[in-house]
Design a protein around this motif. Structure first.
Motif, PDB file in Angstrom:
ATOM      1  N   ALA A 289      24.764  41.198  32.517  1.00  0.00           N
ATOM      2  CA  ALA A 289      25.406  42.088  33.480  1.00  0.00           C
ATOM      3  C   ALA A 289      25.175  43.538  33.059  1.00  0.00           C
ATOM      4  O   ALA A 289      25.297  43.878  31.891  1.00  0.00           O
ATOM      5  CB  ALA A 289      26.894  41.801  33.529  1.00  0.00           C
ATOM      6  N   ARG A 300      32.186  39.271  39.716  1.00  0.00           N
ATOM      7  CA  ARG A 300      32.641  38.317  38.694  1.00  0.00           C
ATOM      8  C   ARG A 300      33.672  37.350  39.279  1.00  0.00           C
ATOM      9  O   ARG A 300      34.638  37.771  39.908  1.00  0.00           O
ATOM     10  CB  ARG A 300      33.268  39.071  37.524  1.00  0.00           C
ATOM     11  CG  ARG A 300      33.496  38.206  36.295  1.00  0.00           C
ATOM     12  CD  ARG A 300      34.385  38.901  35.281  1.00  0.00           C
ATOM     13  NE  ARG A 300      35.729  39.063  35.849  1.00  0.00           N
ATOM     14  CZ  ARG A 300      36.522  40.115  35.634  1.00  0.00           C
ATOM     15  NH1 ARG A 300      36.121  41.115  34.892  1.00  0.00           N
ATOM     16  NH2 ARG A 300      37.720  40.175  36.182  1.00  0.00           N
ATOM     17  N   TRP A 314      29.314  34.375  38.115  1.00  0.00           N
ATOM     18  CA  TRP A 314      29.128  35.445  39.093  1.00  0.00           C
ATOM     19  C   TRP A 314      28.804  34.881  40.473  1.00  0.00           C
ATOM     20  O   TRP A 314      28.048  33.920  40.589  1.00  0.00           O
ATOM     21  CB  TRP A 314      27.964  36.345  38.670  1.00  0.00           C
ATOM     22  CG  TRP A 314      28.108  36.950  37.321  1.00  0.00           C
ATOM     23  CD1 TRP A 314      27.650  36.440  36.146  1.00  0.00           C
ATOM     24  CD2 TRP A 314      28.755  38.175  36.999  1.00  0.00           C
ATOM     25  NE1 TRP A 314      27.959  37.268  35.102  1.00  0.00           N
ATOM     26  CE2 TRP A 314      28.643  38.357  35.601  1.00  0.00           C
ATOM     27  CE3 TRP A 314      29.426  39.148  37.749  1.00  0.00           C
ATOM     28  CZ2 TRP A 314      29.174  39.454  34.938  1.00  0.00           C
ATOM     29  CZ3 TRP A 314      29.945  40.262  37.090  1.00  0.00           C
ATOM     30  CH2 TRP A 314      29.825  40.405  35.708  1.00  0.00           C
TER      31      TRP A 314
END
Ligand SMILES: Nc1ncnc2c1ncn2[C@@H]1O[C@H](COP(=O)(O)OP(=O)(O)OP(=O)(O)O)[C@@H](O)[C@H]1O
Length: 353
Positions: A289, A300, A314
């Motif tokens: 990320a 998220r 995710w």
């Protein structure tokens, strides 16, 4: 005492077998080098046990040829079939299969050839070599599962096998015992210099034991490589999953990669001959990320602390399933996911477009 046995090799060519009218093994070719430790993996029903049974002489091939240590033991076209007890094999099974009425040392002595000089000394040395010398006079029921399996390994080596066949020998044991015994099996098999074929479901067996890993899918050998090659260049989506990859995330192929959620994701390895659509497989350790910048836009869903890192799940618009990343710091609520090309693999799409 020197436990060294003869060097060995296995040649399997064009091996096919049907059971109950269904093909279970199809045109399998597999050559093992002398002293090589091969772990045979595959999903349930892929034909692992059948291959082991063919090597052991418990089944007869429909077509093809098996040679052990240069001797042909099964070749239907030549009407050749050597009985199991004449193949020079050692076998270790999931269930320990020791004689219950004999002590550990008597179990080993029962397996030793009659003319063997210094039988007792050798039997004791074999038990010592697998760490159960002090249990020689105990009966199997007085031993733990791990200890019984050690005796099973010693007994299999007692016959000075040309080849050792192991059918999920660690699967009944708890994790700690399994880890320990795995190391010991590797050591003792190396010391004996014998080739071994070890059937397993457990990726740890492949990584920690194998010189090479053989992968069966639907009765076909789809990959036979070192653990490192398996990890770096999985040949199929199934092998990619076995090495920890998630997928397949469907997308349209681009020049070098695949377009997901409007972003061109580059993968170092792409199956040859693809066009149109494909599916991306990527390991969590290859997804990162990034607060800003390029990458797949993601929200998220969930994050858990795991072994010193954060495993984050995710949602990426346009991708059906969550994508998992491993992060050093707690992941933000929104991010862009960057995918490391060397951890990404593109295979044929499984959908019909
Ligand atoms: N005697 C039999 N008659 C008919 N089909 C059989 C027979 N033995 C096995 N099969 C079938 O052959 C296929 C392969 O079986 P095999 O036991 O070799 O697979 P495996 O990879 O060892 O599976 P597992 O990991 O579950 O032990 C399976 O689909 C199974 O149902």
């Amino acid at each position: 005492m020197n436990l060294q046995v003869r060097n060995s090799s296995v040649r399997i060519a064009g091996l096919s077998k049907s059971l109950g009218g269904h093909p279970v093994l199809r045109d399998v070719h597999l050559d093992m080098e002398a002293g090589e430790f091969v772990v045979l993996i595959g999903a349930s029903g892929s034909g692992k046990t059948t291959l082991l049974r063919l090597l052991g002489g418990l089944e007869q091939a429909d077509a093809g040829r098996i040679e052990i240590d240069g001797a042909c033991v099964d070749a239907p076209a030549e009407h050749r079939f050597v009985a199991p007890e004449r193949r020079g094999l050692g076998m270790v099974f999931q269930e320990y299969a020791l004689w219950p009425h004999l002590s550990c040392i008597e179990n080993i002595l029962a397996a030793l050839p009659r003319g063997e000089p210094e039988r007792k000394t050798r039997a004791a040395a074999l038990l010592d070599s697998v760490g159960v010398g002090h249990l020689a006079t105990k009966r199997p029921h007085q031993l733990s599962g791990g200890q019984q399996q050690r005796v099973g390994v010693a007994r299999a080596l007692a016959v000075r096998p040309r080849l050792l066949l192991l059918d999920e020998p660690l699967s009944s044991l708890d994790v700690e015992v399994r880890d320990q015994l795995r190391l010991e099996i590797r050591r003792v098999v190396r010391e004996a210099g014998v080739a071994a074929l070890f059937v397993s479901h457990d990726p740890d067996d492949a990584w920690r034991l194998a010189d090479r890993v053989a992968v069966l899918e639907g009765g076909q050998l789809v990959q036979f490589d070192t653990p490192e090659v398996l990890y770096r260049r999985p040949a199929t989506p199934g092998v990619a999953r076995f090495t920890g990859a998630q997928g397949g995330f469907e997308g349209v192929l681009s020049g070098e990669g695949i377009v997901l959620a409007g972003v061109d994701v580059i993968a170092q390895h792409r199956q040859a001959g693809l066009n149109g659509h494909g599916a991306l497989y990527v390991r969590p350790e290859g997804v990162r990320a990034d607060g800003a910048g390029s990458g797949l836009p993601a929200e998220r869903l969930h994050a858990v602390f795991e072994a010193g890192r954060y495993r984050a799940y995710w949602r990426v618009p346009g991708i059906e399933r969550p994508l998992v990343s491993l992060e050093d710091a707690p992941p933000p609520a929104q991010a862009h996911l960057r995918i490391a090309p060397e951890q990404a693999f593109i295979f044929a799409s499984t959908k019909t477009h």
